[in-house]
Scaffold this active site. Structure first.
Site, mmCIF file in Angstrom:
data_model
loop_
_atom_site.group_PDB
_atom_site.id
_atom_site.type_symbol
_atom_site.label_atom_id
_atom_site.label_comp_id
_atom_site.label_asym_id
_atom_site.label_seq_id
_atom_site.Cartn_x
_atom_site.Cartn_y
_atom_site.Cartn_z
ATOM 1 N N ASP A 287 65.728 70.955 46.216
ATOM 2 C CA ASP A 287 64.691 70.592 45.077
ATOM 3 C C ASP A 287 63.377 70.404 46.402
ATOM 4 O OD1 ASP A 287 61.725 69.370 43.459
ATOM 5 O OD2 ASP A 287 64.057 69.677 41.543
ATOM 6 N N HIS A 330 61.499 79.815 33.777
ATOM 7 C CA HIS A 330 60.362 79.969 32.748
ATOM 8 C C HIS A 330 59.074 79.031 33.230
ATOM 9 C CE1 HIS A 330 60.766 75.643 31.021
ATOM 10 N NE2 HIS A 330 60.862 75.524 32.102
HETATM 11 C C1 LIG Z 1 60.988 72.366 34.464
HETATM 12 S S1 LIG Z 1 61.784 71.376 36.286
HETATM 13 C C2 LIG Z 1 63.267 71.301 36.184
HETATM 14 C C3 LIG Z 1 64.518 70.555 36.878
HETATM 15 C C4 LIG Z 1 65.993 70.697 36.740
HETATM 16 N N1 LIG Z 1 66.875 71.950 37.327
HETATM 17 C C5 LIG Z 1 66.451 70.552 35.395
HETATM 18 O O1 LIG Z 1 66.720 71.437 34.430
HETATM 19 O O2 LIG Z 1 66.230 69.576 34.852
HETATM 20 C C6 LIG Z 1 61.114 72.019 37.355
HETATM 21 C C7 LIG Z 1 62.049 71.451 39.203
HETATM 22 O O3 LIG Z 1 61.744 72.845 39.533
HETATM 23 C C8 LIG Z 1 61.069 71.811 41.236
HETATM 24 N N2 LIG Z 1 60.759 72.779 42.431
HETATM 25 C C9 LIG Z 1 58.807 73.077 41.853
HETATM 26 N N3 LIG Z 1 58.110 73.937 42.469
HETATM 27 C C10 LIG Z 1 59.556 73.844 43.436
HETATM 28 C C11 LIG Z 1 59.797 74.448 44.985
HETATM 29 N N4 LIG Z 1 58.556 75.466 45.194
HETATM 30 N N5 LIG Z 1 61.021 74.552 45.481
HETATM 31 C C12 LIG Z 1 61.932 73.912 45.115
HETATM 32 N N6 LIG Z 1 61.758 73.006 43.953
HETATM 33 C C13 LIG Z 1 60.976 72.735 42.954
HETATM 34 C C14 LIG Z 1 60.544 71.164 40.706
HETATM 35 O O4 LIG Z 1 60.508 70.024 41.336
HETATM 36 C C15 LIG Z 1 61.855 70.134 39.614
HETATM 37 O O5 LIG Z 1 62.605 69.707 39.640
#
Ligand SMILES: C[S@@+](CC[C@H](N)C(=O)[O-])C[C@H]1O[C@@H](n2cnc3c(N)ncnc32)[C@H](O)[C@@H]1O
Length: 421
Positions: A287, A330
């Site tokens: 992440d 999404h």
């Molecule tokens: C909606 S959450 C989903 C988290 C996890 N997969 C879950 O289902 O509980 C989206 C995740 O994408 C991560 N995220 C957003 N932009 C990102 C990036 N550019 N690279 C890596 N992770 C990212 C956020 O920090 C967050 O943890």
């Protein structure tokens, strides 16, 4: 006066009568029969019957309430109960009320929370009227399962997360959509979120800059899928057969079994390791650096490797058996999803690596309210929940073959299994 866009044959006197009549009277007898039958099944401890009963009960409320009552439910009760709950969280009311079933008085709780007893009395009356607390006598209340759950931050954080970093975006949606001539929002740098929060940054940029938002969001995500069927549960996706037995070359202890890309605090990999403790191969959590800095120690203790990584850059773990994206795509419109997918594809080994996409797949009819609500949340940040045909178009266009869409409950939390073409 009739609504300017709502010209219908119903005259004004009829509308006044409709406003105080049940919404869908013809549906009421059938729903009552359904509830009677489902209630019996629920008492027989059939877990699906609880969900069916809840759906029927909700439909009965919608059929039975008058339009005027529906308007007040939307405009008064849902917004104001939000304010009462968040204030309760802020002052420690739910913790003070406790997790035993002993009733407490407003006077006792006012002392513990240091809140004006008159104000606390008003808050608690509303919380009881909305089913958050149980009133047992004059100025006396008992906790419910809901209020007990709000004593833990991982659950209660949903409220301040929403009010500080989402709700203003939802409230701005009608204005934003009018400003953009009611075209479907797909630009993540120009959204209702930006308008409502008066910001030039996206939601995820705020997550990176605001430790409180990051903690609340990751707490919320940690319990997001709780109580729903999970792809790794027995009877959903055949993990052993699809990930281990089918692997050629055979996966060994040195190889990477699963990379959770954008895996937040690692709750999915923790659940996977606990459910499948004996599978060979390494588990990797990725992440943003700001997020993985807060990953709890138990993740590393269970042998999960933790890496800071931006999924808009080249994937650093090459040739894993499976890459896993849960509620990631999404968040982004198709063009940015294609960038995320291209970075993953470049790291995948043809004929060996899989991509597992864990997302809602909206059915053509009968979409569930949790999914449609989430679609509006996504709309406010310029993305969307997708239907099956939208998923297939996105993945085909990105050069991935959909092996199968594994689904449990009305498309909620489906698993889309993909390979390189
Ligand atoms: C909606 S959450 C989903 C988290 C996890 N997969 C879950 O289902 O509980 C989206 C995740 O994408 C991560 N995220 C957003 N932009 C990102 C990036 N550019 N690279 C890596 N992770 C990212 C956020 O920090 C967050 O943890």
């Amino acid at each position: 006066m009739p609504h300017k866009h709502g010209a219908r044959n119903t005259d004004i006197a009829d509308v006044a009568q409709l406003a105080i009549s049940p919404n869908l009277p013809a549906h009421i007898p059938l729903l009552l029969d359904q509830i009677h039958a489902q209630g019996k099944e629920y008492l027989d401890v059939n877990p699906q019957a609880r969900l069916d009963l809840l759906e029927s009960a909700r439909s009965l409320v919608y059929a039975l309430e008058t339009p005027r009552e529906a308007i007040l439910r939307h405009c008064w009760s849902e917004t104001t109960s939000y304010a009462a709950i968040e204030t309760g969280i802020n002052v420690g009311l739910f913790t003070a009320l406790g997790t035993d079933d002993n009733p407490k008085t407003v006077a006792q709780l006012a002392k513990t929370t240091n809140v004006d007893p008159v104000l606390l009395g008003r808050i608690m009356k509303h919380l009881a009227a909305m089913g958050v607390l149980l009133e047992t006598g004059k100025d006396t209340y008992q906790p419910t399962g809901f209020s007990k759950t709000l004593t833990e931050e991982k659950y209660s954080d949903a409220f301040p997360l929403m009010t500080t970093r989402f709700t203003q975006g939802f409230l701005a949606l009608p204005t934003f959509l009018a400003q953009t001539n009611h075209t479907n929002p797909t630009n993540p740098t120009h959204t209702a979120f930006h308008l409502g929060h008066n910001t030039t940054h996206s939601f995820f940029e705020h997550v990176q800059r605001e430790p409180d938002t990051a903690r609340r969001f990751n707490n919320h995500m940690g319990v997001y899928a709780q109580g729903r069927p999970r792809w790794m549960d027995p009877g959903f996706y055949p993990v052993q057969q699809q990930l281990i037995e089918g692997a050629v070359p055979t996966i060994d202890a040195e190889g990477v079994l699963l990379v959770d890309v954008g895996g937040s605090f690692g709750h999915d990999l923790l659940a996977f390791r606990r459910m499948w403790p004996d599978l060979p191969g390494r588990l990797v959590l990725q992440d943003l650096p700001e997020v993985v800095a807060g990953v709890p120690a138990e993740v590393a203790e269970l042998g999960v490797e933790v890496l800071g990584y931006d999924f808009f850059t080249a994937q650093t773990v090459v040739g894993a058996r499976a890459y896993y994206l849960h509620s990631i795509l999404h968040d982004w419109p198709d063009d940015l999803c294609r960038t995320i997918l291209a970075n993953l594809k470049a790291a995948m080994t043809p004929g060996y690596s899989k991509l597992l996409i864990n997302e809602n797949v909206i059915p053509d009819t009968g979409a569930y309210w949790e999914t449609t609500s989430l679609d509006f949340i996504m709309m406010s940040i310029g993305s969307a929940e997708r239907t099956e045909s939208q998923w297939r178009a996105l993945l085909d266009g990105a050069g991935l073959r959909v092996v199968r869409i594994w689904a449990a409950q009305r498309g909620v939390e489906s698993l889309i299994e993909c390979e390189l073409v």
